[in-house]
Design a protein around this motif. Structure first.
Motif, PDB file in Angstrom:
ATOM      1  N   SER A   1       0.859  -1.190   0.000  1.00  0.00           N
ATOM      2  CA  SER A   1       0.000   0.000   0.000  1.00  0.00           C
ATOM      3  C   SER A   1       0.891   1.235   0.000  1.00  0.00           C
ATOM      4  O   SER A   1       1.764   1.382   0.864  1.00  0.00           O
ATOM      5  CB  SER A   1      -0.907   0.005   1.231  1.00  0.00           C
ATOM      6  N   TYR A   2       0.632   2.103  -0.962  1.00  0.00           N
ATOM      7  CA  TYR A   2       1.498   3.283  -1.142  1.00  0.00           C
ATOM      8  C   TYR A   2       0.672   4.556  -1.185  1.00  0.00           C
ATOM      9  O   TYR A   2      -0.363   4.625  -1.843  1.00  0.00           O
ATOM     10  CB  TYR A   2       2.288   3.130  -2.447  1.00  0.00           C
ATOM     11  N   ASP A   3       1.150   5.561  -0.429  1.00  0.00           N
ATOM     12  CA  ASP A   3       0.486   6.869  -0.377  1.00  0.00           C
ATOM     13  C   ASP A   3       1.313   7.872  -1.185  1.00  0.00           C
ATOM     14  O   ASP A   3       2.348   8.358  -0.715  1.00  0.00           O
ATOM     15  CB  ASP A   3       0.381   7.331   1.077  1.00  0.00           C
ATOM     16  N   PRO A   4       0.891   8.193  -2.421  1.00  0.00           N
ATOM     17  CA  PRO A   4       1.658   9.114  -3.273  1.00  0.00           C
ATOM     18  C   PRO A   4       1.815  10.517  -2.687  1.00  0.00           C
ATOM     19  O   PRO A   4       2.829  11.175  -2.923  1.00  0.00           O
ATOM     20  CB  PRO A   4       0.829   9.157  -4.569  1.00  0.00           C
ATOM     21  N   SER A   5       0.829  10.986  -1.949  1.00  0.00           N
ATOM     22  CA  SER A   5       0.900  12.343  -1.408  1.00  0.00           C
ATOM     23  C   SER A   5       2.029  12.485  -0.385  1.00  0.00           C
ATOM     24  O   SER A   5       2.613  13.550  -0.235  1.00  0.00           O
ATOM     25  CB  SER A   5      -0.437  12.728  -0.772  1.00  0.00           C
ATOM     26  N   LYS A   6       2.338  11.403   0.314  1.00  0.00           N
ATOM     27  CA  LYS A   6       3.411  11.422   1.307  1.00  0.00           C
ATOM     28  C   LYS A   6       4.679  10.739   0.815  1.00  0.00           C
ATOM     29  O   LYS A   6       5.737  10.866   1.436  1.00  0.00           O
ATOM     30  CB  LYS A   6       2.943  10.747   2.595  1.00  0.00           C
ATOM     31  N   GLY A   7       4.546   9.985  -0.288  1.00  0.00           N
ATOM     32  CA  GLY A   7       5.692   9.239  -0.796  1.00  0.00           C
ATOM     33  C   GLY A   7       6.099   8.134   0.156  1.00  0.00           C
ATOM     34  O   GLY A   7       7.287   7.832   0.297  1.00  0.00           O
ATOM     35  N   GLU A   8       5.112   7.515   0.816  1.00  0.00           N
ATOM     36  CA  GLU A   8       5.399   6.510   1.843  1.00  0.00           C
ATOM     37  C   GLU A   8       4.621   5.214   1.610  1.00  0.00           C
ATOM     38  O   GLU A   8       3.507   5.228   1.081  1.00  0.00           O
ATOM     39  CB  GLU A   8       5.030   7.046   3.228  1.00  0.00           C
ATOM     40  N   VAL A   9       5.240   4.113   2.021  1.00  0.00           N
ATOM     41  CA  VAL A   9       4.566   2.818   2.054  1.00  0.00           C
ATOM     42  C   VAL A   9       3.828   2.735   3.379  1.00  0.00           C
ATOM     43  O   VAL A   9       4.426   2.928   4.441  1.00  0.00           O
ATOM     44  CB  VAL A   9       5.577   1.656   1.942  1.00  0.00           C
ATOM     45  N   THR A  10       2.525   2.482   3.331  1.00  0.00           N
ATOM     46  CA  THR A  10       1.727   2.451   4.556  1.00  0.00           C
ATOM     47  C   THR A  10       1.501   1.043   5.094  1.00  0.00           C
ATOM     48  O   THR A  10       1.215   0.861   6.277  1.00  0.00           O
ATOM     49  CB  THR A  10       0.357   3.118   4.324  1.00  0.00           C
ATOM     50  N   ASP A  11       1.664   0.034   4.211  1.00  0.00           N
ATOM     51  CA  ASP A  11       1.451  -1.345   4.678  1.00  0.00           C
ATOM     52  C   ASP A  11       2.005  -2.328   3.645  1.00  0.00           C
ATOM     53  O   ASP A  11       2.002  -2.040   2.439  1.00  0.00           O
ATOM     54  CB  ASP A  11      -0.041  -1.614   4.892  1.00  0.00           C
ATOM     55  N   VAL A  12       2.477  -3.476   4.122  1.00  0.00           N
ATOM     56  CA  VAL A  12       2.965  -4.542   3.239  1.00  0.00           C
ATOM     57  C   VAL A  12       2.497  -5.884   3.793  1.00  0.00           C
ATOM     58  O   VAL A  12       2.616  -6.148   4.986  1.00  0.00           O
ATOM     59  CB  VAL A  12       4.510  -4.556   3.146  1.00  0.00           C
ATOM     60  N   THR A  13       1.940  -6.714   2.926  1.00  0.00           N
ATOM     61  CA  THR A  13       1.576  -8.074   3.316  1.00  0.00           C
ATOM     62  C   THR A  13       2.187  -9.040   2.309  1.00  0.00           C
ATOM     63  O   THR A  13       2.211  -8.776   1.106  1.00  0.00           O
ATOM     64  CB  THR A  13       0.043  -8.284   3.341  1.00  0.00           C
ATOM     65  N   ILE A  14       2.691 -10.177   2.810  1.00  0.00           N
ATOM     66  CA  ILE A  14       3.305 -11.195   1.959  1.00  0.00           C
ATOM     67  C   ILE A  14       2.742 -12.554   2.360  1.00  0.00           C
ATOM     68  O   ILE A  14       2.760 -12.910   3.542  1.00  0.00           O
ATOM     69  CB  ILE A  14       4.836 -11.209   2.097  1.00  0.00           C
ATOM     70  N   VAL A  15       2.247 -13.292   1.372  1.00  0.00           N
ATOM     71  CA  VAL A  15       1.633 -14.596   1.633  1.00  0.00           C
ATOM     72  C   VAL A  15       2.180 -15.602   0.634  1.00  0.00           C
ATOM     73  O   VAL A  15       2.370 -15.272  -0.553  1.00  0.00           O
ATOM     74  CB  VAL A  15       0.087 -14.533   1.497  1.00  0.00           C
ATOM     75  N   GLN A  16       2.441 -16.816   1.066  1.00  0.00           N
ATOM     76  CA  GLN A  16       2.960 -17.853   0.176  1.00  0.00           C
ATOM     77  C   GLN A  16       1.928 -18.173  -0.919  1.00  0.00           C
ATOM     78  O   GLN A  16       0.737 -18.255  -0.656  1.00  0.00           O
ATOM     79  CB  GLN A  16       3.288 -19.115   0.954  1.00  0.00           C
ATOM     80  N   GLY A  17       2.431 -18.353  -2.148  1.00  0.00           N
ATOM     81  CA  GLY A  17       1.557 -18.678  -3.254  1.00  0.00           C
ATOM     82  C   GLY A  17       1.549 -17.608  -4.318  1.00  0.00           C
ATOM     83  O   GLY A  17       2.155 -16.547  -4.170  1.00  0.00           O
ATOM     84  N   LYS A  18       0.817 -17.889  -5.416  1.00  0.00           N
ATOM     85  CA  LYS A  18       0.713 -16.947  -6.521  1.00  0.00           C
ATOM     86  C   LYS A  18      -0.525 -16.075  -6.366  1.00  0.00           C
ATOM     87  O   LYS A  18      -1.404 -16.365  -5.551  1.00  0.00           O
ATOM     88  CB  LYS A  18       0.645 -17.700  -7.852  1.00  0.00           C
ATOM     89  N   LEU A  19      -0.594 -15.027  -7.184  1.00  0.00           N
ATOM     90  CA  LEU A  19      -1.764 -14.158  -7.184  1.00  0.00           C
ATOM     91  C   LEU A  19      -3.002 -14.960  -7.572  1.00  0.00           C
ATOM     92  O   LEU A  19      -2.952 -15.838  -8.443  1.00  0.00           O
ATOM     93  CB  LEU A  19      -1.596 -13.004  -8.179  1.00  0.00           C
ATOM     94  N   LEU A  20      -4.098 -14.645  -6.942  1.00  0.00           N
ATOM     95  CA  LEU A  20      -5.356 -15.326  -7.239  1.00  0.00           C
ATOM     96  C   LEU A  20      -5.995 -14.731  -8.475  1.00  0.00           C
ATOM     97  O   LEU A  20      -5.816 -13.570  -8.778  1.00  0.00           O
ATOM     98  CB  LEU A  20      -6.297 -15.200  -6.033  1.00  0.00           C
TER      99      LEU A  20
END
Length: 227
Positions: free
Chosen positions: A208-227
């Motif tokens: 999750s990225y906030d362009p107005s602040k230039g910051e990453v607000t959250d990251v999630t990583i899960v085993q497997g491929k995109l659904l």
């Protein structure tokens, strides 16, 4: 073929290449010079004349001796470069005098026949329209998001990691996290993470990225491929 024959063949080929290059450069210089004016146009058109093969022939006839093609090509390129430099200087001065933030905005406004205020309104309207369109907003900010997200995703790895698509991850999907604030979720599955037993497996991630602040607000990583 003896050395003299080889040399003659090489000189003939060089002459042919020089003529083709001269014609192409002359056409480019003429087109660019035609859309400019003043000293800049003069230098560009002079450059076009100097690189034109016909000029080489006429100069040789006038002075009754061979004139190196390379010298006239170089002189023409220098003349065109000087003309381009004049255009750049004039554009910078005009942009500053008319209140534009940069030359790029000045040129864009000139093409639209707008002054600085009119262009500012036009640009604001375009940005507002893009801001409300997921595809436009996501693609506009994807480069900056990629740089920051790749670091955030790598920081979440407990052991080793390996990007399947190389140094830059490929985001296959994006979605709104919060449309009102413009936060976007960039998603992909181009990374392999190592577990405690040393085995690598493919994972999908969401950044999750906030362009107005230039910051990453959250990251999630899960085993497997995109659904």
């Amino acid at each position: 073929m003896d050395d003299a024959g080889k040399k003659a063949k090489q000189l003939k080929l060089l002459k042919f290449v020089s003529v083709i290059l001269g014609v192409l450069l002359a056409l480019i210089f003429l087109v660019v010079g035609a859309v400019n004016s003043g000293a800049a146009a003069f230098m560009m058109l002079l450059g076009a004349i100097l690189v034109l093969p016909l000029t080489w022939f006429l100069v040789g006839k006038i002075f009754h001796k061979h004139i190196p093609y390379g010298a006239l090509l170089a002189a023409g390129i220098v003349a065109f470069a000087l003309g381009s430099s004049i255009v750049s200087t004039e554009n910078e001065a005009a942009a500053a005098a008319q209140g534009f933030a940069n030359v790029g905005d000045y040129k864009a406004a000139k093409a639209l026949k707008l002054d600085s205020n009119g262009y500012a309104k036009h640009k604001a309207a375009e940005e507002a329209a893009c801001r409300n369109d997921l595809k436009c907003w996501a693609e506009t900010n994807e480069k900056s998001a990629s740089v920051r997200c790749i670091i955030a995703i790598q920081d979440r790895a407990k052991f080793e990691y390996d990007w399947i698509s190389g140094a830059m991850p490929r985001f296959a999907q994006y979605a709104w996290v919060n449309k009102a604030s413009g936060v976007i979720s960039y998603r992909g599955d181009q990374i392999k993470l190592q577990n405690g037993f040393g085995v690598f497996s493919q994972h999908r991630y969401s950044c999750s990225y906030d362009p107005s602040k230039g910051e990453v607000t959250d990251v999630t990583i899960v085993q497997g491929k995109l659904l």
